[in-house]
Scaffold this motif. Structure first.
Motif, PDB file in Angstrom:
ATOM      1  N   PHE A 181      19.266  -9.369  10.805  1.00  0.00           N
ATOM      2  CA  PHE A 181      19.111 -10.306   9.688  1.00  0.00           C
ATOM      3  C   PHE A 181      20.468 -10.829   9.216  1.00  0.00           C
ATOM      4  O   PHE A 181      20.656 -12.031   8.989  1.00  0.00           O
ATOM      5  N   GLY A 182      21.446  -9.909   9.069  1.00  0.00           N
ATOM      6  CA  GLY A 182      22.767 -10.319   8.591  1.00  0.00           C
ATOM      7  C   GLY A 182      23.440 -11.316   9.508  1.00  0.00           C
ATOM      8  O   GLY A 182      24.092 -12.259   9.066  1.00  0.00           O
TER       9      GLY A 182
ATOM     10  N   GLU B 203      24.465 -14.935   8.154  1.00  0.00           N
ATOM     11  CA  GLU B 203      25.895 -15.289   8.106  1.00  0.00           C
ATOM     12  C   GLU B 203      26.190 -16.516   8.962  1.00  0.00           C
ATOM     13  O   GLU B 203      27.104 -17.288   8.662  1.00  0.00           O
ATOM     14  N   TYR B 204      25.424 -16.718  10.045  1.00  0.00           N
ATOM     15  CA  TYR B 204      25.579 -17.944  10.840  1.00  0.00           C
ATOM     16  C   TYR B 204      25.290 -19.181   9.989  1.00  0.00           C
ATOM     17  O   TYR B 204      26.061 -20.149   9.996  1.00  0.00           O
TER      18      TYR B 204
ATOM     19  N   PHE C  47       0.806  -1.217   0.000  1.00  0.00           N
ATOM     20  CA  PHE C  47       0.000   0.000   0.000  1.00  0.00           C
ATOM     21  C   PHE C  47       0.842   1.271   0.000  1.00  0.00           C
ATOM     22  O   PHE C  47       0.335   2.364   0.052  1.00  0.00           O
ATOM     23  N   HIS C  48       2.163   1.122   0.017  1.00  0.00           N
ATOM     24  CA  HIS C  48       3.060   2.267  -0.083  1.00  0.00           C
ATOM     25  C   HIS C  48       4.246   1.900  -0.954  1.00  0.00           C
ATOM     26  O   HIS C  48       5.403   2.084  -0.602  1.00  0.00           O
ATOM     27  N   GLN C  49       3.965   1.338  -2.120  1.00  0.00           N
ATOM     28  CA  GLN C  49       5.040   0.832  -2.964  1.00  0.00           C
ATOM     29  C   GLN C  49       5.907   1.961  -3.522  1.00  0.00           C
ATOM     30  O   GLN C  49       7.075   1.778  -3.786  1.00  0.00           O
ATOM     31  N   ASP C  50       5.343   3.145  -3.733  1.00  0.00           N
ATOM     32  CA  ASP C  50       6.107   4.206  -4.374  1.00  0.00           C
ATOM     33  C   ASP C  50       7.231   4.702  -3.482  1.00  0.00           C
ATOM     34  O   ASP C  50       8.253   5.182  -3.971  1.00  0.00           O
ATOM     35  N   ASN C  51       7.052   4.637  -2.123  1.00  0.00           N
ATOM     36  CA  ASN C  51       8.033   5.204  -1.213  1.00  0.00           C
ATOM     37  C   ASN C  51       8.854   4.138  -0.502  1.00  0.00           C
ATOM     38  O   ASN C  51       9.551   4.429   0.455  1.00  0.00           O
ATOM     39  N   ARG C  52       8.764   2.908  -0.919  1.00  0.00           N
ATOM     40  CA  ARG C  52       9.453   1.855  -0.191  1.00  0.00           C
ATOM     41  C   ARG C  52      10.952   1.886  -0.494  1.00  0.00           C
ATOM     42  O   ARG C  52      11.369   2.281  -1.573  1.00  0.00           O
ATOM     43  N   PRO C  53      11.814   1.464   0.482  1.00  0.00           N
ATOM     44  CA  PRO C  53      13.252   1.432   0.242  1.00  0.00           C
ATOM     45  C   PRO C  53      13.640   0.242  -0.617  1.00  0.00           C
ATOM     46  O   PRO C  53      12.799  -0.492  -1.104  1.00  0.00           O
ATOM     47  N   SER C  54      14.960   0.074  -0.782  1.00  0.00           N
ATOM     48  CA  SER C  54      15.432  -1.054  -1.582  1.00  0.00           C
ATOM     49  C   SER C  54      15.055  -2.358  -0.902  1.00  0.00           C
ATOM     50  O   SER C  54      14.781  -2.405   0.289  1.00  0.00           O
ATOM     51  N   GLY C  55      15.087  -3.442  -1.663  1.00  0.00           N
ATOM     52  CA  GLY C  55      14.696  -4.730  -1.141  1.00  0.00           C
ATOM     53  C   GLY C  55      15.649  -5.235  -0.078  1.00  0.00           C
ATOM     54  O   GLY C  55      16.791  -4.773   0.074  1.00  0.00           O
ATOM     55  N   LEU C  56      15.181  -6.232   0.694  1.00  0.00           N
ATOM     56  CA  LEU C  56      15.942  -6.782   1.801  1.00  0.00           C
ATOM     57  C   LEU C  56      17.279  -7.359   1.336  1.00  0.00           C
ATOM     58  O   LEU C  56      18.329  -7.073   1.917  1.00  0.00           O
ATOM     59  N   ILE C  57      17.255  -8.183   0.286  1.00  0.00           N
ATOM     60  CA  ILE C  57      18.468  -8.866  -0.163  1.00  0.00           C
ATOM     61  C   ILE C  57      19.488  -7.875  -0.707  1.00  0.00           C
ATOM     62  O   ILE C  57      20.678  -7.901  -0.344  1.00  0.00           O
ATOM     63  N   ARG C  58      19.021  -6.979  -1.598  1.00  0.00           N
ATOM     64  CA  ARG C  58      19.962  -6.023  -2.184  1.00  0.00           C
ATOM     65  C   ARG C  58      20.533  -5.086  -1.116  1.00  0.00           C
ATOM     66  O   ARG C  58      21.707  -4.712  -1.168  1.00  0.00           O
ATOM     67  N   THR C  59      19.724  -4.680  -0.142  1.00  0.00           N
ATOM     68  CA  THR C  59      20.216  -3.822   0.929  1.00  0.00           C
ATOM     69  C   THR C  59      21.279  -4.537   1.749  1.00  0.00           C
ATOM     70  O   THR C  59      22.301  -3.947   2.120  1.00  0.00           O
TER      71      THR C  59
ATOM     72  N   LEU D   5      23.281  -7.028   0.746  1.00  0.00           N
ATOM     73  CA  LEU D   5      24.498  -7.184  -0.054  1.00  0.00           C
ATOM     74  C   LEU D   5      25.277  -5.873  -0.146  1.00  0.00           C
ATOM     75  O   LEU D   5      26.509  -5.878  -0.250  1.00  0.00           O
ATOM     76  N   GLY D   6      24.576  -4.748  -0.132  1.00  0.00           N
ATOM     77  CA  GLY D   6      25.257  -3.464  -0.253  1.00  0.00           C
ATOM     78  C   GLY D   6      25.845  -2.961   1.045  1.00  0.00           C
ATOM     79  O   GLY D   6      26.759  -2.130   1.027  1.00  0.00           O
ATOM     80  N   ARG D   7      25.337  -3.454   2.199  1.00  0.00           N
ATOM     81  CA  ARG D   7      25.765  -2.895   3.486  1.00  0.00           C
ATOM     82  C   ARG D   7      26.619  -3.840   4.321  1.00  0.00           C
ATOM     83  O   ARG D   7      27.289  -3.399   5.246  1.00  0.00           O
ATOM     84  N   SER D   8      26.585  -5.140   4.051  1.00  0.00           N
ATOM     85  CA  SER D   8      27.311  -6.087   4.891  1.00  0.00           C
ATOM     86  C   SER D   8      28.814  -5.940   4.685  1.00  0.00           C
ATOM     87  O   SER D   8      29.299  -5.943   3.549  1.00  0.00           O
ATOM     88  N   PRO D   9      29.598  -5.835   5.768  1.00  0.00           N
ATOM     89  CA  PRO D   9      31.061  -5.728   5.610  1.00  0.00           C
ATOM     90  C   PRO D   9      31.701  -7.034   5.148  1.00  0.00           C
ATOM     91  O   PRO D   9      32.844  -7.030   4.697  1.00  0.00           O
TER      92      PRO D   9
END
Length: 615
Positions: free
Chosen positions: A187-188, A192-193, A15-27, A29-33
């Motif tokens: 989640f990470g 990772e475990y 119900f708020h697709q226009d303002n949603r952030p990036s997806g869980l998986i892509r986020t 992959l982009g943030r995990s050290p």
């Protein structure tokens, strides 16, 4: 070393697709050290020309030198359209992540009821993570879409998520947002475990193999090569053209059985009773498919009486041009404003009744006054209404991404093999099957040729239908619903033959996929014990021009050579299918060379056992 992760489901807020952030998986992959990879490796399998790709493939490096391959599948329809791919994805996964948004309860229950049982059957001791994403919303703005029938205000509770996790033996997580804390540490950390656990298990299995190979001295055992499964053809389901078939029926003017007129008795548009009744109880009431006592909804009854009137006057203008045998029913539209928009409304209905925003725009262009626009829209809402229910909250954009109205309201399946509005009767094995000429003509080109013009026969005998009554009913079910579920391999082949006879290529592909999926899932013991003649299956596939299936069956017979070579029907390959027998012998598994080496190795082992250990 590599790790394969399969992520299933759409975590976006419906119900708020226009303002949603990036997806869980892509986020993640982009943030995990621990994960490294450039932007060019993030989008490998989803082309930009496809609005809704089946899955997105990500590749990156984890823990420095471990290859990480992630398949993110946001569309659950992959289990309906491509059984082969979905089965291979789950079967080859090291970790499975199931995502959903806590504010989309409709999708959650659809996944829980329809797709989770399929995943449970395919799981093979693989860790599963269930991620509930989003902050629960209690207050929502209403939607004007008349197709919204569920309670948008309800959310997926924590208890429901935990219960689903128990059914799958999964780890349950709630991610209120996709920030650094929930992605990286929460989640990470869990993901990772399980990644480390998968790497340890693979390392342990590799060490066991090395120990076993180093324990032999003298003649080494022969190495059995893997069968040539990569050469087997990959079958992909043909895209559905169900909506376009019915939409084209409106413009081809074939099999018309109802004509709408304005209050001045001028013809407005032609249509088909079966399609109109499939989406509206108002038209069911108008065409006597149902009575007021069956519907029991005063708003629907009042709409049918106020909007339409059937004219049976023999001196009606234009009656002389009608066919004398079975003239179309004449319906006068009493409302002038509604009548001016009727062509747009019918186009909306025939296109699947889910392009609501386009219909609203078309009505606004014709009717400048906002009050007139609202009045016509309310009448359309009542036409599409389900008896006894209120048109309540639902987001239009989310609804448009789902299946058409046929599958949620009164569908064409309601009329399958029913005498209501039927104008064709098939006589097969002394059994009659009722059908509707408009649906047959729209969905099948061969049927369109059979029933074209004024020479078509209302009864078709079994002289032209050389298939069983069950097979032909399954064929009709596909034409009406765009789906089929054969009872087994034999019925799927019969349905494939029927589809080839009537040149319905998509149904052929569905049957081919069903046969392949069933055979692939059988263990060796079941293949050896089954009564199905695999060689006869191959002959039928070749005779009925199923090239992909026949090629796949050849590889399948060669791969399971030791099983099928013991069956009596295997001799038919030498007597009838000479070239096919040559192919099977050339690509057989295991090969003759391997069996010869295995015999020599067993002889060597036996001679060592017989030798005196003291001497």
């Amino acid at each position: 070393r590599s790790i394969h992760i399969v992520a299933l489901g759409n975590e976006g807020d419906a119900f708020h697709q226009d303002n949603r952030p990036s997806g869980l998986i892509r986020t993640y992959l982009g943030r995990s050290p621990l994960v490294s990879g450039d932007e060019s490796s993030l989008l490998l399998n989803a082309t930009s020309t496809v609005a809704r790709p089946v899955f997105t493939e990500y590749q990156a490096s984890a823990f420095g030198n471990v290859k990480l391959v992630v398949h993110d599948c946001p569309v659950w329809d992959i289990f309906d359209s491509d059984w082969y791919t979905s089965r291979n994805l789950i079967g080859g996964a090291d970790i499975i992540v199931i995502k959903y948004n806590v504010n989309d309860k409709f999708s959650f229950h659809e996944v829980k009821d329809n797709y989770i049982p399929v995943i449970k059957r395919a799981l093979n001791s693989v860790p599963v993570i269930i991620a509930a994403v989003g902050t629960r919303q209690n207050e929502e703005l209403p939607c004007t879409c008349p197709l919204c029938t569920s309670d948008r205000g309800s959310c997926v509770s924590t208890t429901e998520g935990i219960q689903l996790a128990k059914e799958l033996g999964a780890t349950y997580l709630e991610l209120h947002s996709l920030d650094d804390f929930y992605i990286g540490k929460y989640f990470g950390g869990v993901l990772e475990y399980f990644m480390i656990q998968a790497l340890n298990q693979k390392t342990s299995e590799k060490m066991k193999k090395r120990k076993m190979s180093s324990s032999f001295h003298g003649i080494r055992p022969p190495q059995l090569e893997q069968p040539e499964t990569e050469k087997m053809p990959v079958l992909k389901a043909e895209a559905s053209h169900y909506n376009s078939d019915l939409h084209n029926l409106l413009f081809c003017c074939q099999c018309v059985d109802v004509v709408f007129y304005n209050p001045d008795l001028r013809e407005v548009v032609e249509a088909h009773k079966i399609v109109l009744c499939a989406v509206s109880h108002v038209f069911m009431l108008l065409f006597n498919v149902k009575s007021p006592t069956d519907i029991q909804d005063s708003s629907i009854i009042r709409t049918a009486q106020d909007l339409f009137a059937i004219n049976r006057d023999p001196v009606f203008p234009g009656a002389g041009q009608e066919s004398p045998g079975n003239p179309p029913l004449r319906v006068v539209v009493k409302d002038v404003l509604f009548c001016s928009c009727l062509s747009d409304i019918l186009r909306f209905i025939y296109s699947g009744a889910f392009q609501w925003e386009e219909l609203e725009e078309d009505i606004r262009k014709k009717l400048k006054d906002s009050g007139d626009v609202s009045d016509v829209i309310e009448k359309v809402k009542c036409i599409l209404k389900t008896p006894g229910k209120i048109n309540c909250l639902r987001n239009c954009k989310t609804y448009q991404a789902r299946k058409p109205l046929w599958f949620y309201n009164t569908s064409l399946k309601f009329f399958l093999n029913k005498p209501m509005l039927a104008d064709v009767v098939f006589e097969i094995q002394v059994v009659q099957r009722s059908a509707h000429r408009a649906i047959l003509v729209a969905r099948c080109e061969v049927m369109a040729a059979m029933f074209n013009g004024n020479t078509w026969k209302q009864r078709v005998s079994d002289a032209s239908l050389w298939c069983s009554k069950e097979t032909f009913l399954s064929f009709l079910e596909y034409l009406y619903t765009d789906s089929c579920c054969p009872a087994g391999i034999f019925q799927a082949m019969c349905l494939l033959i029927c589809a080839e006879m009537y040149q319905v290529s998509r149904l052929q592909h569905i049957c081919e996929l069903f046969i392949i999926t069933q055979l692939q899932s059988m263990p060796s013991r079941e293949l050896a014990a089954m009564n199905l003649d695999i060689v006869d299956l191959l002959k039928k596939a070749k005779f009925h021009h199923s090239d992909c299936l026949s090629t796949w069956l050849l590889h399948f017979i060669a791969t399971n050579y030791l099983i099928f070579s013991q069956k009596p029907e295997f001799q038919d390959l030498s007597e009838i299918l000479v070239e096919e027998r040559s192919f099977v012998e050339k690509h057989r598994w295991p090969s003759n060379m391997y069996l010869k080496q295995l015999a020599e190795y067993r002889k060597y082992i036996h001679s060592r056992k017989c030798r005196c250990l003291v001497m």
